[in-house]
Design a protein around this motif. Structure first.
Motif, PDB file in Angstrom:
ATOM      1  N   ASP A 118      56.515  32.939  59.518  1.00 18.78           N
ATOM      2  CA  ASP A 118      55.749  33.914  58.757  1.00 18.78           C
ATOM      3  C   ASP A 118      55.266  33.236  57.483  1.00 18.78           C
ATOM      4  O   ASP A 118      55.428  32.027  57.314  1.00 18.78           O
ATOM      5  CB  ASP A 118      56.554  35.183  58.467  1.00 18.78           C
ATOM      6  N   ARG A 119      54.684  33.998  56.610  1.00 18.95           N
ATOM      7  CA  ARG A 119      54.261  33.460  55.317  1.00 18.95           C
ATOM      8  C   ARG A 119      55.411  33.606  54.333  1.00 18.95           C
ATOM      9  O   ARG A 119      56.106  34.620  54.324  1.00 18.95           O
ATOM     10  CB  ARG A 119      53.050  34.221  54.773  1.00 18.95           C
ATOM     11  N   PRO A 120      55.628  32.602  53.484  1.00 20.41           N
ATOM     12  CA  PRO A 120      56.651  32.746  52.444  1.00 20.41           C
ATOM     13  C   PRO A 120      56.166  33.715  51.364  1.00 20.41           C
ATOM     14  O   PRO A 120      54.991  34.081  51.332  1.00 20.41           O
ATOM     15  CB  PRO A 120      56.790  31.333  51.891  1.00 20.41           C
ATOM     16  N   GLU A 121      57.060  34.106  50.517  1.00 14.50           N
ATOM     17  CA  GLU A 121      56.711  34.979  49.398  1.00 14.50           C
ATOM     18  C   GLU A 121      56.487  34.117  48.162  1.00 14.50           C
ATOM     19  O   GLU A 121      57.418  33.480  47.680  1.00 14.50           O
ATOM     20  CB  GLU A 121      57.820  35.992  49.159  1.00 14.50           C
TER      21      GLU A 121
ATOM     22  N   TYR B 183      49.031  32.236  43.609  1.00 13.30           N
ATOM     23  CA  TYR B 183      49.124  30.969  44.335  1.00 13.30           C
ATOM     24  C   TYR B 183      48.044  30.849  45.406  1.00 13.30           C
ATOM     25  O   TYR B 183      47.820  29.778  45.938  1.00 13.30           O
ATOM     26  CB  TYR B 183      50.497  30.820  44.984  1.00 13.30           C
ATOM     27  N   GLY B 184      47.401  31.955  45.765  1.00 11.39           N
ATOM     28  CA  GLY B 184      46.322  31.917  46.745  1.00 11.39           C
ATOM     29  C   GLY B 184      46.764  31.852  48.193  1.00 11.39           C
ATOM     30  O   GLY B 184      45.993  31.445  49.060  1.00 11.39           O
ATOM     31  N   LEU B 185      47.986  32.255  48.463  1.00 13.36           N
ATOM     32  CA  LEU B 185      48.487  32.246  49.834  1.00 13.36           C
ATOM     33  C   LEU B 185      47.697  33.246  50.681  1.00 13.36           C
ATOM     34  O   LEU B 185      47.525  34.395  50.277  1.00 13.36           O
ATOM     35  CB  LEU B 185      49.972  32.633  49.826  1.00 13.36           C
ATOM     36  N   PRO B 186      47.164  32.841  51.828  1.00 15.03           N
ATOM     37  CA  PRO B 186      46.410  33.775  52.670  1.00 15.03           C
ATOM     38  C   PRO B 186      47.274  34.967  53.092  1.00 15.03           C
ATOM     39  O   PRO B 186      48.484  34.832  53.301  1.00 15.03           O
ATOM     40  CB  PRO B 186      46.029  32.934  53.892  1.00 15.03           C
ATOM     41  N   ALA B 187      46.647  36.114  53.217  1.00 11.79           N
ATOM     42  CA  ALA B 187      47.363  37.320  53.634  1.00 11.79           C
ATOM     43  C   ALA B 187      47.599  37.335  55.138  1.00 11.79           C
ATOM     44  O   ALA B 187      48.567  37.919  55.612  1.00 11.79           O
ATOM     45  CB  ALA B 187      46.583  38.561  53.212  1.00 11.79           C
ATOM     46  N   SER B 188      46.737  36.674  55.889  1.00  8.51           N
ATOM     47  CA  SER B 188      46.879  36.671  57.347  1.00  8.51           C
ATOM     48  C   SER B 188      47.737  35.487  57.797  1.00  8.51           C
ATOM     49  O   SER B 188      48.032  34.582  57.026  1.00  8.51           O
ATOM     50  CB  SER B 188      45.506  36.579  58.007  1.00  8.51           C
ATOM     51  N   ARG B 189      48.067  35.516  59.072  1.00 10.70           N
ATOM     52  CA  ARG B 189      48.831  34.413  59.661  1.00 10.70           C
ATOM     53  C   ARG B 189      47.914  33.283  60.133  1.00 10.70           C
ATOM     54  O   ARG B 189      48.394  32.250  60.589  1.00 10.70           O
ATOM     55  CB  ARG B 189      49.671  34.945  60.814  1.00 10.70           C
ATOM     56  N   ASP B 190      46.622  33.486  60.006  1.00 17.20           N
ATOM     57  CA  ASP B 190      45.663  32.449  60.424  1.00 17.20           C
ATOM     58  C   ASP B 190      45.922  31.152  59.656  1.00 17.20           C
ATOM     59  O   ASP B 190      46.065  31.165  58.439  1.00 17.20           O
ATOM     60  CB  ASP B 190      44.228  32.903  60.162  1.00 17.20           C
ATOM     61  N   GLY B 191      45.971  30.059  60.383  1.00 20.20           N
ATOM     62  CA  GLY B 191      46.150  28.759  59.757  1.00 20.20           C
ATOM     63  C   GLY B 191      47.589  28.330  59.561  1.00 20.20           C
ATOM     64  O   GLY B 191      47.846  27.207  59.132  1.00 20.20           O
ATOM     65  N   GLN B 192      48.539  29.222  59.859  1.00 17.77           N
ATOM     66  CA  GLN B 192      49.935  28.828  59.721  1.00 17.77           C
ATOM     67  C   GLN B 192      50.270  27.679  60.659  1.00 17.77           C
ATOM     68  O   GLN B 192      49.669  27.526  61.722  1.00 17.77           O
ATOM     69  CB  GLN B 192      50.862  30.009  60.088  1.00 17.77           C
ATOM     70  N   LEU B 193      51.234  26.893  60.259  1.00 19.19           N
ATOM     71  CA  LEU B 193      51.734  25.818  61.108  1.00 19.19           C
ATOM     72  C   LEU B 193      52.626  26.399  62.198  1.00 19.19           C
ATOM     73  O   LEU B 193      53.203  27.480  62.034  1.00 19.19           O
ATOM     74  CB  LEU B 193      52.537  24.822  60.275  1.00 19.19           C
ATOM     75  N   THR B 194      52.776  25.664  63.279  1.00 22.27           N
ATOM     76  CA  THR B 194      53.747  26.021  64.307  1.00 22.27           C
ATOM     77  C   THR B 194      54.924  25.060  64.184  1.00 22.27           C
ATOM     78  O   THR B 194      54.788  23.957  63.632  1.00 22.27           O
ATOM     79  CB  THR B 194      53.141  25.899  65.724  1.00 22.27           C
ATOM     80  N   TRP B 195      56.063  25.456  64.701  1.00 19.16           N
ATOM     81  CA  TRP B 195      57.228  24.572  64.658  1.00 19.16           C
ATOM     82  C   TRP B 195      56.956  23.293  65.449  1.00 19.16           C
ATOM     83  O   TRP B 195      57.427  22.211  65.097  1.00 19.16           O
ATOM     84  CB  TRP B 195      58.488  25.280  65.154  1.00 19.16           C
ATOM     85  N   ASP B 196      56.151  23.400  66.509  1.00 11.12           N
ATOM     86  CA  ASP B 196      55.788  22.214  67.300  1.00 11.12           C
ATOM     87  C   ASP B 196      54.954  21.222  66.491  1.00 11.12           C
ATOM     88  O   ASP B 196      54.881  20.051  66.842  1.00 11.12           O
ATOM     89  CB  ASP B 196      55.033  22.620  68.563  1.00 11.12           C
ATOM     90  N   GLN B 197      54.320  21.668  65.418  1.00  7.99           N
ATOM     91  CA  GLN B 197      53.584  20.763  64.528  1.00  7.99           C
ATOM     92  C   GLN B 197      54.508  20.156  63.468  1.00  7.99           C
ATOM     93  O   GLN B 197      54.253  19.060  62.980  1.00  7.99           O
ATOM     94  CB  GLN B 197      52.454  21.514  63.816  1.00  7.99           C
ATOM     95  N   VAL B 198      55.553  20.879  63.099  1.00 13.93           N
ATOM     96  CA  VAL B 198      56.435  20.458  62.007  1.00 13.93           C
ATOM     97  C   VAL B 198      57.581  19.567  62.495  1.00 13.93           C
ATOM     98  O   VAL B 198      57.874  18.533  61.897  1.00 13.93           O
ATOM     99  CB  VAL B 198      57.002  21.689  61.262  1.00 13.93           C
ATOM    100  N   GLU B 199      58.222  19.944  63.567  1.00 12.09           N
ATOM    101  CA  GLU B 199      59.418  19.223  64.022  1.00 12.09           C
ATOM    102  C   GLU B 199      59.181  17.730  64.260  1.00 12.09           C
ATOM    103  O   GLU B 199      60.040  16.906  63.897  1.00 12.09           O
ATOM    104  CB  GLU B 199      60.007  19.888  65.265  1.00 12.09           C
TER     105      GLU B 199
ATOM    106  N   PRO C 157      47.451  26.106  49.707  1.00  6.86           N
ATOM    107  CA  PRO C 157      48.362  27.071  50.316  1.00  6.86           C
ATOM    108  C   PRO C 157      47.948  27.514  51.712  1.00  6.86           C
ATOM    109  O   PRO C 157      48.616  28.334  52.332  1.00  6.86           O
ATOM    110  CB  PRO C 157      48.267  28.252  49.356  1.00  6.86           C
ATOM    111  N   THR C 158      46.844  26.950  52.234  1.00  7.38           N
ATOM    112  CA  THR C 158      46.240  27.435  53.474  1.00  7.38           C
ATOM    113  C   THR C 158      47.221  27.520  54.642  1.00  7.38           C
ATOM    114  O   THR C 158      47.275  28.519  55.342  1.00  7.38           O
ATOM    115  CB  THR C 158      45.056  26.531  53.871  1.00  7.38           C
ATOM    116  N   ASP C 159      47.998  26.449  54.884  1.00 10.86           N
ATOM    117  CA  ASP C 159      48.874  26.439  56.060  1.00 10.86           C
ATOM    118  C   ASP C 159      50.356  26.604  55.711  1.00 10.86           C
ATOM    119  O   ASP C 159      51.223  26.366  56.541  1.00 10.86           O
ATOM    120  CB  ASP C 159      48.654  25.171  56.893  1.00 10.86           C
ATOM    121  N   CYS C 160      50.642  27.028  54.511  1.00 10.31           N
ATOM    122  CA  CYS C 160      52.033  27.196  54.076  1.00 10.31           C
ATOM    123  C   CYS C 160      52.750  28.190  54.995  1.00 10.31           C
ATOM    124  O   CYS C 160      52.293  29.321  55.183  1.00 10.31           O
ATOM    125  CB  CYS C 160      52.054  27.684  52.630  1.00 10.31           C
ATOM    126  N   THR C 161      53.857  27.727  55.584  1.00  8.29           N
ATOM    127  CA  THR C 161      54.565  28.514  56.593  1.00  8.29           C
ATOM    128  C   THR C 161      56.062  28.485  56.312  1.00  8.29           C
ATOM    129  O   THR C 161      56.618  27.444  55.968  1.00  8.29           O
ATOM    130  CB  THR C 161      54.296  27.943  58.002  1.00  8.29           C
TER     131      THR C 161
END
Length: 169
Positions: free
Chosen positions: A7-10, A15-31, A158-162
């Motif tokens: 989800d999005r952090p608080e 900070y300009g964090l997007p309200a939607s989940r669009d652009g969030q990273l997936t765990w498969d991108q992070v791990e 902050p675009t992909d902050c997850t």
């Protein structure tokens, strides 16, 4: 290990964090960044409450971070007193912050020990190449494991902050 929920952090509104989940990273991108990294920073808390940070070598295997060292080191003594730690990548561009608990561990030479020894291969050129049975003794050879509870990651803040959270076990 189960996959974390994302989800999005608080953060503060400005900070300009997007309200939607669009652009969030997936765990498969992070791990894979955790697997590929060679240098990590481990932060723990001393018994008197003061912070302690130390660079660590280690490996991300089976959804957990494994590292070793003497039980007498400051970070190991801190984790025995208070197991809550953070682990971060040394990279300043690929931000990954793991929050979890560090515990002493053992690794059977025939299963986990083989996978750990293989993963630690990234340090062979630096003169570190533990054998599969290095962590199978009664004291675990100083092996510790960080079980993740939460993570923050981004490559383009902050675009992909997850935020990632694992189920409580």
């Amino acid at each position: 290990m189960s996959q974390p929920r994302s989800d999005r952090p608080e953060f503060p509104d400005d900070y300009g964090l997007p309200a939607s989940r669009d652009g969030q990273l997936t765990w498969d991108q992070v791990e894979p960044k955790l697997v590929a990294a060679k240098h990590y920073w481990l932060a723990s808390v001393r018994p008197d409450g003061r912070p302690h940070s130390v660079p660590r070598w280690g490996v991300w295997v089976d959804g957990r971070f494994y590292y070793d060292g003497a039980a007498t080191t400051r970070h190991a003594r801190n984790a025995e007193f208070n197991p809550h730690v953070t682990l971060t990548l040394e990279s300043g561009t690929d931000v990954v912050i793991i929050e979890g608990c560090s515990r002493a561990n053992r690794a059977d030479a025939d299963s986990l020990g083989v996978r750990l020894a293989d993963a630690f291969g990234k340090y062979h050129a630096d003169g570190y190449s533990p054998a599969a049975d290095a962590w199978s003794g009664t004291d675990g050879g100083g092996l510790r494991v960080i079980v993740p509870e939460r993570a923050l990651a981004w490559t383009s803040f902050p675009t992909d902050c997850t935020r990632f959270r694992w189920p409580v076990s």
